[in-house]
Design a protein around this motif. Structure first.
Motif, PDB file in Angstrom:
ATOM      1  N   ALA A 147       0.868  -1.178   0.000  1.00 15.14           N
ATOM      2  CA  ALA A 147       0.000   0.000   0.000  1.00 15.14           C
ATOM      3  C   ALA A 147       0.902   1.224   0.000  1.00 15.14           C
ATOM      4  O   ALA A 147       2.049   1.159   0.450  1.00 15.14           O
ATOM      5  CB  ALA A 147      -0.903   0.010   1.222  1.00 15.14           C
ATOM      6  N   SER A 148       0.385   2.319  -0.544  1.00 15.75           N
ATOM      7  CA  SER A 148       1.186   3.544  -0.564  1.00 15.75           C
ATOM      8  C   SER A 148       0.346   4.714  -0.069  1.00 15.75           C
ATOM      9  O   SER A 148      -0.841   4.820  -0.370  1.00 15.75           O
ATOM     10  CB  SER A 148       1.720   3.813  -1.961  1.00 15.75           C
ATOM     11  OG  SER A 148       0.665   3.950  -2.887  1.00 15.75           O
ATOM     12  N   PHE A 149       0.989   5.576   0.727  1.00 14.21           N
ATOM     13  CA  PHE A 149       0.343   6.745   1.323  1.00 14.21           C
ATOM     14  C   PHE A 149       1.118   8.007   0.985  1.00 14.21           C
ATOM     15  O   PHE A 149       2.344   8.031   1.118  1.00 14.21           O
ATOM     16  CB  PHE A 149       0.316   6.639   2.855  1.00 14.21           C
ATOM     17  CG  PHE A 149      -0.531   5.540   3.400  1.00 14.21           C
ATOM     18  CD1 PHE A 149      -1.909   5.672   3.466  1.00 14.21           C
ATOM     19  CD2 PHE A 149       0.044   4.373   3.871  1.00 14.21           C
ATOM     20  CE1 PHE A 149      -2.697   4.666   3.994  1.00 14.21           C
ATOM     21  CE2 PHE A 149      -0.741   3.358   4.396  1.00 14.21           C
ATOM     22  CZ  PHE A 149      -2.111   3.502   4.461  1.00 14.21           C
TER      23      PHE A 149
ATOM     24  N   TYR B 261      -3.346   7.461  10.193  1.00 13.68           N
ATOM     25  CA  TYR B 261      -2.831   7.503  11.561  1.00 13.68           C
ATOM     26  C   TYR B 261      -3.913   7.956  12.540  1.00 13.68           C
ATOM     27  O   TYR B 261      -4.008   7.449  13.655  1.00 13.68           O
ATOM     28  CB  TYR B 261      -1.633   8.448  11.613  1.00 13.68           C
ATOM     29  CG  TYR B 261      -0.968   8.558  12.951  1.00 13.68           C
ATOM     30  CD1 TYR B 261      -0.005   7.630  13.345  1.00 13.68           C
ATOM     31  CD2 TYR B 261      -1.286   9.587  13.828  1.00 13.68           C
ATOM     32  CE1 TYR B 261       0.619   7.737  14.580  1.00 13.68           C
ATOM     33  CE2 TYR B 261      -0.667   9.708  15.058  1.00 13.68           C
ATOM     34  CZ  TYR B 261       0.281   8.778  15.428  1.00 13.68           C
ATOM     35  OH  TYR B 261       0.890   8.878  16.646  1.00 13.68           O
ATOM     36  N   ALA B 262      -4.738   8.911  12.114  1.00 16.37           N
ATOM     37  CA  ALA B 262      -5.797   9.442  12.972  1.00 16.37           C
ATOM     38  C   ALA B 262      -7.043   8.568  12.991  1.00 16.37           C
ATOM     39  O   ALA B 262      -8.006   8.880  13.668  1.00 16.37           O
ATOM     40  CB  ALA B 262      -6.166  10.858  12.519  1.00 16.37           C
ATOM     41  N   GLY B 263      -7.039   7.462  12.238  1.00 12.41           N
ATOM     42  CA  GLY B 263      -8.199   6.573  12.223  1.00 12.41           C
ATOM     43  C   GLY B 263      -9.320   7.077  11.341  1.00 12.41           C
ATOM     44  O   GLY B 263     -10.474   6.726  11.552  1.00 12.41           O
ATOM     45  N   GLY B 264      -8.998   7.889  10.351  1.00 16.18           N
ATOM     46  CA  GLY B 264     -10.015   8.508   9.516  1.00 16.18           C
ATOM     47  C   GLY B 264     -10.600   7.641   8.429  1.00 16.18           C
ATOM     48  O   GLY B 264     -11.688   7.923   7.957  1.00 16.18           O
ATOM     49  N   TYR B 265      -9.906   6.606   8.011  1.00 12.47           N
ATOM     50  CA  TYR B 265     -10.452   5.725   6.974  1.00 12.47           C
ATOM     51  C   TYR B 265     -11.233   4.611   7.639  1.00 12.47           C
ATOM     52  O   TYR B 265     -10.675   3.790   8.360  1.00 12.47           O
ATOM     53  CB  TYR B 265      -9.333   5.135   6.114  1.00 12.47           C
ATOM     54  CG  TYR B 265      -8.582   6.172   5.319  1.00 12.47           C
ATOM     55  CD1 TYR B 265      -9.243   7.105   4.546  1.00 12.47           C
ATOM     56  CD2 TYR B 265      -7.193   6.212   5.334  1.00 12.47           C
ATOM     57  CE1 TYR B 265      -8.555   8.056   3.810  1.00 12.47           C
ATOM     58  CE2 TYR B 265      -6.496   7.152   4.602  1.00 12.47           C
ATOM     59  CZ  TYR B 265      -7.180   8.075   3.845  1.00 12.47           C
ATOM     60  OH  TYR B 265      -6.492   9.015   3.118  1.00 12.47           O
ATOM     61  N   ARG B 266     -12.554   4.565   7.399  1.00 11.90           N
ATOM     62  CA  ARG B 266     -13.421   3.584   8.028  1.00 11.90           C
ATOM     63  C   ARG B 266     -13.552   2.292   7.234  1.00 11.90           C
ATOM     64  O   ARG B 266     -14.052   1.305   7.739  1.00 11.90           O
ATOM     65  CB  ARG B 266     -14.813   4.177   8.229  1.00 11.90           C
ATOM     66  CG  ARG B 266     -14.825   5.284   9.232  1.00 11.90           C
ATOM     67  CD  ARG B 266     -14.441   4.685  10.544  1.00 11.90           C
ATOM     68  NE  ARG B 266     -14.675   5.606  11.630  1.00 11.90           N
ATOM     69  CZ  ARG B 266     -13.854   5.710  12.649  1.00 11.90           C
ATOM     70  NH1 ARG B 266     -12.771   5.000  12.710  1.00 11.90           N
ATOM     71  NH2 ARG B 266     -14.114   6.539  13.619  1.00 11.90           N
TER      72      ARG B 266
ATOM     73  N   GLY C 143      -7.872   8.073  -2.588  1.00 11.50           N
ATOM     74  CA  GLY C 143      -6.662   7.960  -3.397  1.00 11.50           C
ATOM     75  C   GLY C 143      -5.591   7.025  -2.889  1.00 11.50           C
ATOM     76  O   GLY C 143      -4.504   6.965  -3.454  1.00 11.50           O
ATOM     77  N   VAL C 144      -5.855   6.281  -1.831  1.00 14.99           N
ATOM     78  CA  VAL C 144      -4.869   5.328  -1.313  1.00 14.99           C
ATOM     79  C   VAL C 144      -4.757   4.171  -2.301  1.00 14.99           C
ATOM     80  O   VAL C 144      -5.760   3.575  -2.680  1.00 14.99           O
ATOM     81  CB  VAL C 144      -5.256   4.804   0.083  1.00 14.99           C
ATOM     82  CG1 VAL C 144      -4.296   3.726   0.553  1.00 14.99           C
ATOM     83  CG2 VAL C 144      -5.311   5.947   1.076  1.00 14.99           C
ATOM     84  N   HIS C 145      -3.541   3.863  -2.711  1.00 13.80           N
ATOM     85  CA  HIS C 145      -3.304   2.756  -3.634  1.00 13.80           C
ATOM     86  C   HIS C 145      -2.836   1.542  -2.854  1.00 13.80           C
ATOM     87  O   HIS C 145      -2.015   1.654  -1.949  1.00 13.80           O
ATOM     88  CB  HIS C 145      -2.242   3.137  -4.670  1.00 13.80           C
ATOM     89  CG  HIS C 145      -2.671   4.272  -5.543  1.00 13.80           C
ATOM     90  ND1 HIS C 145      -3.603   4.123  -6.540  1.00 13.80           N
ATOM     91  CD2 HIS C 145      -2.320   5.566  -5.545  1.00 13.80           C
ATOM     92  CE1 HIS C 145      -3.798   5.283  -7.132  1.00 13.80           C
ATOM     93  NE2 HIS C 145      -3.028   6.189  -6.545  1.00 13.80           N
ATOM     94  N   ALA C 146      -3.370   0.379  -3.216  1.00 11.51           N
ATOM     95  CA  ALA C 146      -2.976  -0.863  -2.557  1.00 11.51           C
ATOM     96  C   ALA C 146      -2.940  -1.984  -3.577  1.00 11.51           C
ATOM     97  O   ALA C 146      -3.818  -2.084  -4.427  1.00 11.51           O
ATOM     98  CB  ALA C 146      -3.935  -1.210  -1.429  1.00 11.51           C
TER      99      ALA C 146
END
Length: 156
Positions: free
Chosen positions: A104-106, A115-120, A129-132
């Motif tokens: 995965a790439s950030f 890090y803040a837990g924002g992706y549910r 836009g996160v690629h995995a």
């Protein structure tokens, strides 16, 4: 709510939903044909991670998760990517440099949201836009932060 909006002849230019109220798939959005439905990740705080290994070490992590996921993170200059292995075991985590290609790439901003837990969900992360390479790797990364959101009381 979506059925109501689909039947309603509103003149509203924008309809905004907060995180978690829309389904993870677009089946209920057909009723909004007169509107342009968009989704975007937004968080009411500013977070910039300067020391990635230190931040990972000091954050809380799930005690029941044991995993190691290679990831790629955009460098501070934004012109290249660093390769890291993110490891969680018994409620602690570390991230160390590696030569292994990431699953995965950030970008720096995506890293802060993760890090803040924002992706549910993996869908939310991909929409941002996160690629995995692997759906399983992305789900594992999200599971590691989703239940332990930092308390950030200052809104900007």
């Amino acid at each position: 709510m979506l059925a109501f909006l689909g039947r309603h002849n509103t003149r509203a230019r924008a309809i905004e939903f907060r995180r978690g109220v829309l389904p993870p798939y677009p089946t209920l959005l057909h009723g909004l044909r007169h509107h342009r439905a968009t989704a975007e990740a937004w968080h009411p705080w500013m977070l910039r991670i300067l020391d990635i290994p230190g931040a990972i070490r000091l954050r809380g992590w799930p005690a029941d998760l044991t995993t190691a996921v290679p990831i790629e993170i955009e460098r501070e200059t934004g012109d290249s990517w660093g390769r890291w292995v993110f490891q969680v075991k018994a409620g602690t985590a570390e991230i160390v440099p590696t030569h292994v290609e990431g699953q995965a790439s950030f970008t720096r901003r995506q890293l802060a949201v993760w890090y803040a837990g924002g992706y549910r969900s993996a869908t939310a992360a991909r929409m941002a836009g996160v690629h995995a390479v692997s759906e399983n790797a992305l789900a594992t990364l999200l599971r590691s932060t989703v239940d332990l959101e930092p308390w950030l009381p200052d809104h900007f």
